[in-house]
Enzyme design. Structure first.
Site, PDB file in Angstrom:
ATOM      1  N   ALA A 190      13.045  18.284 -16.143  1.00 42.33           N
ATOM      2  CA  ALA A 190      13.333  17.937 -14.752  1.00 42.33           C
ATOM      3  C   ALA A 190      14.076  19.088 -14.088  1.00 42.33           C
ATOM      4  O   ALA A 190      14.648  19.950 -14.765  1.00 42.33           O
ATOM      5  CB  ALA A 190      14.203  16.674 -14.687  1.00 42.33           C
ATOM      6  N   TYR A 226      17.458  15.873  -4.453  1.00 39.32           N
ATOM      7  CA  TYR A 226      17.221  15.553  -5.868  1.00 39.32           C
ATOM      8  C   TYR A 226      16.847  14.075  -6.026  1.00 39.32           C
ATOM      9  O   TYR A 226      15.851  13.737  -6.678  1.00 39.32           O
ATOM     10  CB  TYR A 226      18.472  15.886  -6.684  1.00 39.32           C
ATOM     11  CG  TYR A 226      18.461  15.385  -8.104  1.00 39.32           C
ATOM     12  CD1 TYR A 226      17.696  16.013  -9.084  1.00 39.32           C
ATOM     13  CD2 TYR A 226      19.219  14.277  -8.486  1.00 39.32           C
ATOM     14  CE1 TYR A 226      17.689  15.551 -10.397  1.00 39.32           C
ATOM     15  CE2 TYR A 226      19.218  13.806  -9.789  1.00 39.32           C
ATOM     16  CZ  TYR A 226      18.455  14.440 -10.738  1.00 39.32           C
ATOM     17  OH  TYR A 226      18.450  13.981 -12.044  1.00 39.32           O
TER      18      TYR A 226
HETATM   19  N1  NAI Z   1      22.011  15.437 -16.325  1.00 42.09           N
HETATM   20  C1  NAI Z   1      22.358  14.291 -15.726  1.00 42.09           C
HETATM   21  O1  NAI Z   1      23.545  14.028 -15.484  1.00 42.09           O
HETATM   22  C2  NAI Z   1      21.325  13.274 -15.383  1.00 42.09           C
HETATM   23  C3  NAI Z   1      20.001  13.458 -15.731  1.00 42.09           C
HETATM   24  N2  NAI Z   1      19.063  12.503 -15.400  1.00 42.09           N
HETATM   25  C4  NAI Z   1      17.667  12.690 -15.768  1.00 42.09           C
HETATM   26  O2  NAI Z   1      17.586  12.716 -17.188  1.00 42.09           O
HETATM   27  C5  NAI Z   1      16.555  13.585 -17.625  1.00 42.09           C
HETATM   28  C6  NAI Z   1      17.088  14.588 -18.634  1.00 42.09           C
HETATM   29  O3  NAI Z   1      18.102  15.364 -18.020  1.00 42.09           O
HETATM   30  P1  NAI Z   1      18.918  16.486 -18.811  1.00 42.09           P
HETATM   31  O4  NAI Z   1      18.447  16.563 -20.215  1.00 42.09           O
HETATM   32  O5  NAI Z   1      20.337  16.263 -18.537  1.00 42.09           O
HETATM   33  O6  NAI Z   1      18.447  17.783 -18.017  1.00 42.09           O
HETATM   34  P2  NAI Z   1      18.598  19.318 -18.415  1.00 42.09           P
HETATM   35  O7  NAI Z   1      18.801  20.061 -17.145  1.00 42.09           O
HETATM   36  O8  NAI Z   1      19.566  19.486 -19.542  1.00 42.09           O
HETATM   37  O9  NAI Z   1      17.149  19.655 -19.000  1.00 42.09           O
HETATM   38  C7  NAI Z   1      16.033  19.729 -18.189  1.00 42.09           C
HETATM   39  C8  NAI Z   1      14.998  20.558 -18.910  1.00 42.09           C
HETATM   40  O10 NAI Z   1      13.873  20.703 -18.021  1.00 42.09           O
HETATM   41  C9  NAI Z   1      13.409  22.025 -18.148  1.00 42.09           C
HETATM   42  N3  NAI Z   1      12.702  22.457 -16.947  1.00 42.09           N
HETATM   43  C10 NAI Z   1      13.186  22.656 -15.717  1.00 42.09           C
HETATM   44  N4  NAI Z   1      12.230  23.159 -14.914  1.00 42.09           N
HETATM   45  C11 NAI Z   1      11.114  23.260 -15.672  1.00 42.09           C
HETATM   46  C12 NAI Z   1       9.792  23.712 -15.433  1.00 42.09           C
HETATM   47  N5  NAI Z   1       9.418  24.190 -14.241  1.00 42.09           N
HETATM   48  N6  NAI Z   1       8.891  23.674 -16.446  1.00 42.09           N
HETATM   49  C13 NAI Z   1       9.257  23.228 -17.665  1.00 42.09           C
HETATM   50  N7  NAI Z   1      10.482  22.777 -17.963  1.00 42.09           N
HETATM   51  C14 NAI Z   1      11.404  22.809 -16.973  1.00 42.09           C
HETATM   52  C15 NAI Z   1      14.672  22.864 -18.330  1.00 42.09           C
HETATM   53  O11 NAI Z   1      14.341  24.116 -18.920  1.00 42.09           O
HETATM   54  C16 NAI Z   1      15.488  21.996 -19.250  1.00 42.09           C
HETATM   55  O12 NAI Z   1      15.214  22.273 -20.609  1.00 42.09           O
HETATM   56  C17 NAI Z   1      15.983  14.200 -16.349  1.00 42.09           C
HETATM   57  O13 NAI Z   1      14.858  13.474 -15.943  1.00 42.09           O
HETATM   58  C18 NAI Z   1      17.091  14.023 -15.323  1.00 42.09           C
HETATM   59  O14 NAI Z   1      16.596  13.978 -14.006  1.00 42.09           O
HETATM   60  C19 NAI Z   1      19.410  11.346 -14.757  1.00 42.09           C
HETATM   61  C20 NAI Z   1      20.709  11.123 -14.383  1.00 42.09           C
HETATM   62  C21 NAI Z   1      21.759  12.055 -14.662  1.00 42.09           C
END
Ligand code: NAI
Length: 298
Positions: free
Chosen positions: A59, A124
């Site tokens: 994401a 977002y």
């Molecule tokens: N981090 C938070 O506090 C929260 C996260 N979420 C959701 O939970 C899920 C997991 O979040 P996290 O693991 O914390 O996020 P994170 O930011 O740690 O990891 C996201 C991953 O997506 C990859 N990514 C980004 N752009 C990309 C692209 N163009 N192509 C391929 N990969 C790409 C990044 O390289 C990264 O490895 C997401 O859907 C996020 O929206 C929901 C609520 C809160």
């Protein structure tokens, strides 16, 4: 016909690699293997892997940056999940996807339930909501988990930021009027695996069945409360930090303006998830203790 995981190097993706591995053969991809902003590459990847389950942990999560980069946020958070859902619908695969508390405006006084009205306040939040809607409209079998305030050992998060600031600065002010549940990435991954097992990797879902669940740890509090607990569990001054937990000053959001507006109430009622899968959503604090112990051990 195993599991295809996207976003393997994020906080959640890292934990999913561990939690999903025992369920079925796992193909885990990071940005290097597949860029989510390239729909054609996504289609090729899914066609080649022929997965029974697609898990999308990738994401665009830079909430403030998204305010000035809406096109990228939309491509990754809205378009890519839609394309994945179309692939899943065409092949009969189950799609698992993650969304956010930021789809709500935060004005409700009680915890949010899945049927509450959505009203995202940020680019977002809108991009993530569009992702959910694209999945629902695709006709794919899907599970979407809305979670909040994710932290884990792998990747950047609030815990690491607070620890860094507590080593660099003599004081810290943190907003006290936004309330939510810190949610360990490991918990989200383990719940995902448990749900997958209970659904027999999706075979127990009907054609086109799309389910939405809240998934957050128990024991919500404010960002300031969270920061204090981090410093306290890390030992404060006795643990080598420059201040103790009580020294962290509570401030209103108005004193800490950010490009993106965030909901005041991010509390998610997870009783639907607990009831449907016979699960218990635990407190986040033991996970934080474990994370701090591992950071110290390194
Ligand atoms: N981090 C938070 O506090 C929260 C996260 N979420 C959701 O939970 C899920 C997991 O979040 P996290 O693991 O914390 O996020 P994170 O930011 O740690 O990891 C996201 C991953 O997506 C990859 N990514 C980004 N752009 C990309 C692209 N163009 N192509 C391929 N990969 C790409 C990044 O390289 C990264 O490895 C997401 O859907 C996020 O929206 C929901 C609520 C809160």
């Amino acid at each position: 016909m195993g599991i295809l995981l996207l976003g393997k190097d994020g906080q959640l993706g890292w934990e999913l690699q561990r939690a999903l591995a025992p369920l079925a053969p796992l193909v885990a991809c990071g940005r290097g293997e597949c860029d989510l902003s390239d729909p054609a590459a996504l289609r090729v990847l899914v066609a080649a892997a022929r997965p029974a389950v697609i898990v999308n942990a990738a994401a665009y999560t830079a909430v403030d940056k998204a305010e000035s980069d809406a096109a990228t946020a939309h491509a990754i958070n809205a378009e890519a999940p839609r394309v994945l859902a179309e692939c899943a619908a065409a092949s009969g695969a189950l799609l698992i996807h993650y969304s956010t508390d930021y789809v709500y405006d935060g004005k409700k006084s009680a915890p949010y339930v899945e049927t509450d009205a959505v009203a995202p306040q940020s680019v977002y939040g809108r991009s993530k909501l569009a992702g959910e809607e694209g999945i629902r409209a695709s006709g794919a079998r899907s599970l979407v988990f809305r979670t909040s305030w994710v932290f884990g050992e792998h990747g950047g998060n609030f815990v690491r930021t607070v620890l860094r600031l507590a080593r660099e600065r003599d004081s810290l002010s943190v907003v006290d009027d936004q309330v939510g549940s810190p949610t360990p990435a490991a918990l989200i991954a383990d719940v995902t695996a448990a749900a997958l097992l209970r659904l027999d990797l999706g075979r127990r879902l009907g054609d086109g069945e799309s389910r939405l669940y809240h998934l957050a740890a128990a024991n919500p509090l404010s960002w300031c409360g969270f920061a204090r607990r981090i410093v306290e569990l890390a030992g404060g001054r006795a643990g080598g930090l420059r201040f103790d937990a009580q020294a962290i000053r509570a401030i209103p959001s108005a004193e800490y303006p950010t490009p993106a507006r965030r909901p005041a109430n991010s509390r998610l009622d997870c009783s639907k998830l607990a009831a449907d899968f016979d699960l218990h959503l635990p407190d986040w604090q033991p996970y934080l203790q474990r994370m701090l112990a591992q950071i110290v051990a390194r």
